[in-house]
Design an enzyme around this catalytic site. Structure first.
Site, PDB file in Angstrom:
ATOM      1  N   HIS A 166      53.555  17.671 -10.295  1.00  0.00           N
ATOM      2  CA  HIS A 166      53.056  17.562  -8.917  1.00  0.00           C
ATOM      3  C   HIS A 166      51.912  18.567  -8.743  1.00  0.00           C
ATOM      4  O   HIS A 166      52.129  19.771  -8.693  1.00  0.00           O
ATOM      5  CB  HIS A 166      54.209  17.856  -7.944  1.00  0.00           C
ATOM      6  CG  HIS A 166      53.929  17.435  -6.534  1.00  0.00           C
ATOM      7  ND1 HIS A 166      54.871  16.783  -5.755  1.00  0.00           N
ATOM      8  CD2 HIS A 166      52.838  17.590  -5.755  1.00  0.00           C
ATOM      9  CE1 HIS A 166      54.346  16.545  -4.555  1.00  0.00           C
ATOM     10  NE2 HIS A 166      53.119  17.035  -4.536  1.00  0.00           N
ATOM     11  N   ILE A 167      50.721  18.038  -8.664  1.00  0.00           N
ATOM     12  CA  ILE A 167      49.532  18.907  -8.635  1.00  0.00           C
ATOM     13  C   ILE A 167      49.548  19.821  -7.416  1.00  0.00           C
ATOM     14  O   ILE A 167      49.998  19.427  -6.330  1.00  0.00           O
ATOM     15  CB  ILE A 167      48.237  18.052  -8.670  1.00  0.00           C
ATOM     16  CG1 ILE A 167      47.015  18.929  -8.910  1.00  0.00           C
ATOM     17  CG2 ILE A 167      48.091  17.214  -7.401  1.00  0.00           C
ATOM     18  CD1 ILE A 167      45.740  18.153  -9.190  1.00  0.00           C
ATOM     19  N   HIS A 168      49.088  21.061  -7.620  1.00  0.00           N
ATOM     20  CA  HIS A 168      48.954  22.006  -6.509  1.00  0.00           C
ATOM     21  C   HIS A 168      47.877  23.034  -6.841  1.00  0.00           C
ATOM     22  O   HIS A 168      47.687  23.390  -7.994  1.00  0.00           O
ATOM     23  CB  HIS A 168      50.297  22.679  -6.207  1.00  0.00           C
ATOM     24  CG  HIS A 168      50.955  23.300  -7.402  1.00  0.00           C
ATOM     25  ND1 HIS A 168      51.618  22.554  -8.357  1.00  0.00           N
ATOM     26  CD2 HIS A 168      51.031  24.575  -7.822  1.00  0.00           C
ATOM     27  CE1 HIS A 168      52.086  23.361  -9.301  1.00  0.00           C
ATOM     28  NE2 HIS A 168      51.751  24.601  -9.001  1.00  0.00           N
ATOM     29  N   VAL A 169      47.191  23.465  -5.812  1.00  0.00           N
ATOM     30  CA  VAL A 169      46.099  24.431  -5.956  1.00  0.00           C
ATOM     31  C   VAL A 169      46.609  25.807  -5.554  1.00  0.00           C
ATOM     32  O   VAL A 169      47.248  25.949  -4.505  1.00  0.00           O
ATOM     33  CB  VAL A 169      44.908  24.056  -5.048  1.00  0.00           C
ATOM     34  CG1 VAL A 169      43.757  25.039  -5.240  1.00  0.00           C
ATOM     35  CG2 VAL A 169      44.453  22.642  -5.313  1.00  0.00           C
TER      36      VAL A 169
END
Ligand SMILES: [Zn+2]
Length: 149
Positions: free
Chosen positions: A108-111
């Site tokens: 789950h992409i996150h910055v």
């Protein structure tokens, strides 16, 4: 210890937290249509934020144009809020794509948005004293929340 325990959380935290309807407990600071902002429970620095899309996707190529545009706008908002609240000397902003790149939740992409302060390189002092973290996080959360509103 808190860090080790934290890693035992089952499932995807970036899916579970926004669905839980417990924004204060989950340190969710801001919700927009496609993405949301939360504080990192194991911060590298005071004010360490993360932005994630609501959708469970692993990389930038999976994001739609509207999600990507909103991610950028919310990233800018995080920069502005953190500057106003903490006056950092700089920022590290980045995405760990894939486990090999250091992603704790690679699915789950996150910055990450990490404010940097002069002489802050010894970040172990921040995460090492686990007893001080809950208070630190709570007060930081309340401070930031008023600015996001
Ligand atoms: Zn997810």
């Amino acid at each position: 210890m808190a860090y080790i325990e934290g890693n035992k959380e089952k499932g995807c935290i970036f899916c579970q937290k926004p669905q839980a309807d417990k924004d204060t407990e989950n340190y969710i600071l801001y919700r927009s249509t496609w993405v949301y902002v939360l504080m990192n429970k194991y911060p590298y620095n005071n004010g360490h934020l993360m932005i994630a899309p609501y959708r469970h996707v692993p990389s930038l190529r999976d994001l739609r144009e509207d999600e990507l545009a909103e991610l950028a706008r919310v990233l800018r908002k995080c920069e502005i809020v953190l500057e106003e609240v903490f006056h950092p000397a700089g920022f590290n902003i980045g995405i760990n794509l894939g486990k090999a790149a250091g992603a704790g939740f690679a699915e789950h992409i996150h910055v990450h948005i990490v404010p940097r302060y002069q002489g802050d390189t010894n970040f172990m002092a921040v995460i090492g004293e686990t007893k001080t973290i809950p208070e630190l996080l709570t007060s930081t959360y309340q401070k930031l929340l008023s600015y996001f509103k």
